[in-house]
Motif scaffolding. Structure first.
Motif, short mmCIF file in Angstrom:
data_model
loop_
_atom_site.label_atom_id
_atom_site.label_comp_id
_atom_site.label_asym_id
_atom_site.label_seq_id
_atom_site.Cartn_x
_atom_site.Cartn_y
_atom_site.Cartn_z
N ARG A 100 -23.46 -47.60 6.61
CA ARG A 100 -24.45 -46.56 6.89
C ARG A 100 -23.77 -45.22 7.19
O ARG A 100 -24.18 -44.47 8.08
N GLY A 101 -22.68 -44.94 6.47
CA GLY A 101 -21.96 -43.68 6.63
C GLY A 101 -20.89 -43.70 7.67
O GLY A 101 -20.08 -42.76 7.75
N VAL A 102 -20.82 -44.74 8.49
CA VAL A 102 -19.79 -44.83 9.52
C VAL A 102 -18.57 -45.51 8.92
O VAL A 102 -18.64 -46.66 8.47
N GLY A 103 -17.47 -44.80 8.90
CA GLY A 103 -16.25 -45.34 8.31
C GLY A 103 -15.14 -44.34 8.44
O GLY A 103 -15.27 -43.29 9.09
N ALA A 104 -14.01 -44.64 7.82
CA ALA A 104 -12.85 -43.76 7.90
C ALA A 104 -12.08 -43.85 6.60
O ALA A 104 -11.88 -44.94 6.06
N LEU A 105 -11.66 -42.69 6.08
CA LEU A 105 -10.77 -42.68 4.92
C LEU A 105 -9.36 -42.96 5.42
O LEU A 105 -8.66 -42.07 5.90
N PRO A 109 -1.02 -46.16 7.43
CA PRO A 109 -1.16 -47.14 8.51
C PRO A 109 -1.23 -46.53 9.90
O PRO A 109 -1.35 -47.26 10.88
N LEU A 110 -1.17 -45.19 10.00
CA LEU A 110 -1.39 -44.54 11.28
C LEU A 110 -2.87 -44.47 11.62
O LEU A 110 -3.24 -44.18 12.76
N THR A 111 -3.72 -44.71 10.63
CA THR A 111 -5.16 -44.56 10.79
C THR A 111 -5.84 -45.92 10.91
O THR A 111 -5.62 -46.80 10.10
N ASP A 112 -6.67 -46.07 11.94
CA ASP A 112 -7.44 -47.30 12.11
C ASP A 112 -8.71 -47.26 11.28
O ASP A 112 -9.28 -46.19 11.03
N ALA A 113 -9.16 -48.43 10.88
CA ALA A 113 -10.46 -48.53 10.21
C ALA A 113 -11.57 -48.38 11.24
O ALA A 113 -11.37 -48.56 12.44
N THR A 632 -10.53 -37.91 8.69
CA THR A 632 -9.27 -37.64 8.01
C THR A 632 -9.58 -37.07 6.63
O THR A 632 -10.30 -37.69 5.85
N TYR A 633 -9.04 -35.90 6.35
CA TYR A 633 -9.38 -35.23 5.09
C TYR A 633 -8.14 -34.57 4.50
O TYR A 633 -7.11 -34.38 5.16
N PHE A 634 -8.24 -34.21 3.23
CA PHE A 634 -7.14 -33.63 2.47
C PHE A 634 -7.32 -32.12 2.41
O PHE A 634 -8.40 -31.63 2.06
N THR A 635 -6.27 -31.36 2.76
CA THR A 635 -6.36 -29.92 2.75
C THR A 635 -4.97 -29.32 2.54
O THR A 635 -4.00 -30.05 2.29
N THR A 636 -4.86 -28.00 2.64
CA THR A 636 -3.59 -27.28 2.50
C THR A 636 -3.28 -26.56 3.81
O THR A 636 -4.08 -25.74 4.28
N LEU A 637 -2.14 -26.87 4.40
CA LEU A 637 -1.68 -26.23 5.63
C LEU A 637 -0.21 -25.87 5.47
O LEU A 637 0.59 -26.69 5.00
N ASP A 638 0.15 -24.65 5.84
CA ASP A 638 1.52 -24.15 5.68
C ASP A 638 2.02 -24.34 4.25
O ASP A 638 3.15 -24.77 4.01
N ALA A 640 1.42 -26.51 2.07
CA ALA A 640 1.69 -27.88 1.63
C ALA A 640 0.46 -28.75 1.86
O ALA A 640 -0.40 -28.44 2.68
N SER A 641 0.37 -29.86 1.10
CA SER A 641 -0.73 -30.81 1.27
C SER A 641 -0.65 -31.43 2.66
O SER A 641 0.44 -31.71 3.17
N ALA A 642 -1.81 -31.64 3.26
CA ALA A 642 -1.85 -32.18 4.62
C ALA A 642 -3.07 -33.07 4.79
O ALA A 642 -4.06 -32.93 4.07
N PHE A 643 -2.99 -34.00 5.77
CA PHE A 643 -4.08 -34.90 6.11
C PHE A 643 -4.40 -34.76 7.59
O PHE A 643 -4.11 -35.66 8.39
N PRO A 644 -4.99 -33.64 8.00
CA PRO A 644 -5.32 -33.49 9.42
C PRO A 644 -6.51 -34.36 9.81
O PRO A 644 -7.20 -34.92 8.95
N ILE A 645 -6.75 -34.46 11.10
CA ILE A 645 -7.88 -35.23 11.62
C ILE A 645 -8.78 -34.29 12.42
O ILE A 645 -8.33 -33.62 13.35
N ALA A 646 -10.04 -34.20 12.01
CA ALA A 646 -11.04 -33.43 12.73
C ALA A 646 -11.96 -34.39 13.48
O ALA A 646 -11.91 -35.61 13.27
N ASN A 647 -12.77 -33.85 14.36
CA ASN A 647 -13.76 -34.67 15.07
C ASN A 647 -15.15 -34.11 14.78
O ASN A 647 -15.39 -32.91 14.91
N GLY A 648 -16.05 -34.99 14.37
CA GLY A 648 -17.40 -34.58 14.03
C GLY A 648 -18.45 -35.37 14.79
O GLY A 648 -18.23 -36.52 15.17
N ASP A 649 -19.59 -34.74 15.01
CA ASP A 649 -20.74 -35.40 15.64
C ASP A 649 -21.85 -35.56 14.61
O ASP A 649 -22.07 -34.65 13.79
#
Length: 829
Positions: A100-105, A109-113, A632-638, A640-649
């Protein structure tokens, strides 16, 4: 408007359910059916055996016959299982599950399901474990929809998937063998044998599965090549004690998923979300000539060299999973004590192309040790329940490079940690028809990560801080786009990376792989002269260097509920459960740790059997408040490709209706329908200034390490893999012909449009689609054998299943399987 439609539809559906109940009760009191009725399904989702209709939770249970008929062969196929489920099969074995939309990309292995998976009662710590779960010789797969923070703990924010194998059967010698052949040269073999080896007190079961199939894509990707084996011994020396020991092994040697290059995004500032279809055909594959032709017309930055072709021969998977566990049950007059010690490990060596990686290469070894102990009461009084304790320890070693030809993010790290919990859940019988229940769980976690993060980037002209970095126009005069710019080696060994350039005479012979993060970034001038600069370019290590992070935290989760029997086969329930996903650690100076997420779930539901046990109608209305989702999303930082983690409600609400009707002894109709409204109330994502490709509103700039950071407000978008409407419908009819039965089944599913990517741009959505499967099975009355023919995706409808976009706008996506067909034969003995 969306909420209004949902409420209108929900009210209408509930009215229809009420009318059905009234009609059914009238029919029950006034007629007697000759139909034998619906079978009872036993589940263990609440850590005790109970009828699915008595379990006051939202749950689906699917047996092996249904899994086989629908063509579900591995955990990566589970998206076909339910309207509530979404699956994003990433690179190699990485598999993200959404409920139902709850999940994680889960990109590493640093990222939990966010949806917990349990194999034979053992929790899988990493999302990659799903790739090792071949669906064979199973009693059932259980899907629990919604947070399960009390009985399952952390990382069950969205729900739980339980894979439950067939257990050894005492006093019986039996088994089966099954073979399947289909188009794309598919060969599937599976079977099991069960032996009584101790006068009814000891039994042994051995089962195995083999699957091989050519790739759906022309370059051989999206293929299958797997083997699995499971052995179990069950000993019951007394009526009170049972001991079962199980071991399993599986391996995967396919090329694996490969997305087609279905489009490109503009790289012009101000037009980054403008999408152009590539014209590359579905099933051409990411390394096809057509895809490489499109790719070769795109400039990489900051090297200003054209991307070079990808080679399908570079793609492989050499992955194995091994596990051993025991289940010890001891019955007393007061209840049953259960102990489950387990050990699991995996060895993963694989490559994948993802969003145009060239390719990404990963070598990962992980192991986990876990222990669960619980006592389930069976008391004569009004109070019964379960108490227990759980412990898990993980140790993971990873070496990876997300190679992009002129940029190489390399990470070598160890991570893991341990977690322990104590929990309890009980039910109090207020009366014969009314019950209250409550649960509580306390969890304590420790996580760590330590390693070196390198990002080697080729710059045209020279290192930017030396003043030699060239603009796009000047880069052509320097010859950067001429094809002379050297490609990076595909290696995750930082020393071997530098040694390769030395061996080719491209950088100074005394160069060493200096650890970044300690002053000015290490740089290596290329020993190739340029047109208007001293050299063609330079390699700069803009990585974050040696990093170490650790996180300790504890959390209390709980559940409250009420149940009422309003008829002999009618249950009404309401509940609240708080779930959470553990915080984590990352190889990042900006965010070495991140907080946990929470979900508060409110549910009201009803489970019913009508018409002399021939009609089952289950319904659930739900409201979930999702706080701090780890995005966890794909973007460009400095640069270079990056996978930062944001927090959403987010807020998630909807209605789920599940119906089964045994219309006669020979005809069964079934359907599962879900209405869903999922919306981000707050979600902010970031990128380098002018490099964000998000289809969201820009809300401001802030300082960055090298480039200012731009923020985007993506509130109001739907959560990933959460269609507004989904339905699974089917019919089965059995023709009786002398001493044979011919079973005909048609299954159809519909999913409305849904998002696949946190970019939220046009072109990345799963379009609404219908899938139709047909199956015909002939078997004798004694069911000694069966012969089936089948066709899946009859209309050959193709739709996007996941998408990836690299920082230069190349969009790759994995599509659903094409039309497949074949025959299956099974012998039971």
């Amino acid at each position: 408007m969306k909420l209004r439609r949902l409420l209108t539809t929900s009210c209408g559906a509930l009215a229809l359910l009420s009318a059905s109940a009234v009609f059914a009760q009238a029919q029950d009191s006034g007629s007697t059916s000759v139909n034998s009725g619906l079978d009872e399904i036993i589940v263990t989702a609440q850590r005790r055996e109970e009828s699915l209709q008595d379990a006051a939770v939202a749950i689906e249970a699917i047996d092996q016959d249904s899994l086989t008929r629908q063509g579900l062969e591995s955990a990566q196929d589970l998206g076909k299982l339910s309207p509530a489920l979404g699956i994003s099969a990433g690179g190699g074995p990485l598999t993200s599950i959404f409920v139902r939309g709850v999940g994680a990309l889960t990109v590493n292995p640093l990222t939990d399901a966010a949806v917990a998976q349990n194999v034979d009662g053992v929790y899988l710590g990493r999302s990659s474990g799903a790739a090792g779960q071949a669906l064979y010789d199973l009693e059932r797969v259980e899907l629990l929809k919604g947070p399960q923070g009390t009985l399952y703990g952390r990382n069950a924010t969205g729900g739980v998937v339980n894979y439950i194998p067939v257990k050894p059967i005492l006093g019986e010698n039996s088994g089966y063998i099954q073979g399947e052949y289909g188009n794309y040269n598919k060969i599937g073999l599976q079977g099991a044998v069960n032996f009584d080896i101790g006068d009814g007190k000891t039994a042994f079961r051995l089962s195995g599965n083999y699957l091989n199939r050519d790739g759906y894509s022309d370059d051989g990707t999206n293929d299958a090549d797997s083997f699995s084996l499971r052995g179990q011994v069950l000993i019951e020396p007394t009526d009170q004690l049972s001991v079962r020991v199980a071991a399993d092994y599986s391996e995967n040697n396919a090329k694996g998923p490969g997305g087609d290059l279905f489009g490109t995004y503009s790289n012009d500032t101000g037009s980054l979300t403008d999408f152009t279809p590539s014209g590359v055909a579905i099933d051409s594959g990411p390394t096809s000539d057509a895809a490489n032709a499109v790719r070769g017309g795109v400039l990489h930055t900051p090297s200003f060299a054209f991307f070079q072709p990808l080679d399908g021969d570079d793609l492989f998977q050499d992955i194995s999973f091994t596990g051993i566990m025991a289940e010890i049950n001891y019955q007393t007059d007061a209840g049953t004590f259960t102990l489950i010690p387990a050990y699991r490990e995996s060895d993963q060596d694989y490559t994948f192309v993802g969003p145009g990686f060239a390719p990404a290469k990963t070598n990962e070894q992980n192991n986990q040790t876990s222990l669960e102990a619980r006592f389930t009461t069976d008391l004569d009084g009004p109070l019964n329940g379960i108490i227990g304790a759980f412990y898990i320890d993980e140790d993971i070693k990873t070496s990876t490079v997300f190679a992009q030809q002129f940029t190489s993010p390399i990470q070598n790290y160890n991570n893991g940690g341990d977690s322990w919990a104590i929990f309890g859940q009980g039910t109090f019988d207020v009366s014969e028809t009314f019950r209250l229940n409550a649960g509580l769980r306390y969890t304590k976690d420790n996580k760590f990560a330590e390693g070196i993060s390198d990002t080697f980037v080729t710059f045209c002209g020279g290192a930017p801080f030396t003043g030699n970095f060239l603009t796009p126009g000047a880069s052509f005069g320097n010859g950067c786009a001429s094809g002379a710019m050297p490609l990076h080696p595909i290696t995750s060994d930082r020393d071997a990376f530098i040694a390769d350039f030395i061996s080719r005479g491209l950088i100074a012979a005394d160069s060493v792989a200096t650890v970044p993060g300690q002053g000015r970034p290490p740089f290596y001038n290329l020993l190739l002269p340029g047109g208007i600069a001293p050299q063609l370019g330079a390699i700069v290590n803009v990585g974050e260097g040696a990093l170490q992070s650790e996180l300790d935290f504890d959390e209390l989760t709980y559940r409250l509920g009420a149940e009422m029997d309003w008829g002999n086969s009618n249950l009404l329930y309401a509940g609240y459960e708080r779930g959470y996903r553990a915080g984590g650690v990352d190889l990042s100076l900006a965010a070495p740790t991140y907080d946990f997420e929470f979900i508060d779930a409110f549910t009201i539901g009803s489970k019913n059997r009508f018409l002399d046990n021939t009609l089952q109608v289950n319904a659930e209305a739900f409201l979930w408040k999702y706080d701090g989702q780890q995005v966890t999303y794909f973007t460009t930082l400095d640069s270079a490709s990056a996978f930062p983690i944001a927090n959403g409600d987010a807020t998630i609400k909807g209605l789920d209706i599940d119906v089964i009707w045994a219309a006669s002894d020979n005809t069964t109709l079934y359907g599962n329908v879900q209405f869903l409204d999922s919306t981000y109330d707050d979600l902010q994502l970031i990128s380098d200034e002018g490099r964000g490709r998000f289809g969201c509103e820009t809300i401001g700039l802030s300082p960055g390490n090298e480039v200012p950071i731009e923020s985007y407000d993506c509130s109001g978008n739907s959560l990933l893999f959460s269609p507004e409407f989904g339905a699974d419908l089917g019919i089965n009819h059995i023709f009786e012909m002398n001493n044979y039965d011919l079973s005909l089944t048609a299954d159809a599913s519909y999913r409305s449009e849904q998002e696949t990517n946190f970019l939220f741009t046009d072109g990345l959505q799963v379009k609404s689609h219908v899938n139709l499967n047909l199956d015909a099975t002939l078997s004798p009355d004694d069911a000694a054998w069966s012969l089936s023919v089948f066709m899946r995706n009859v209309t050959d409808e193709r739709y996007l299943q996941n998408s990836n976009v690299n920082n230069r706008g190349l969009a790759y996506g994995v599509y659903s399987a094409p039309q497949t067909y074949g025959a299956r034969i099974r012998a039971n003995f």
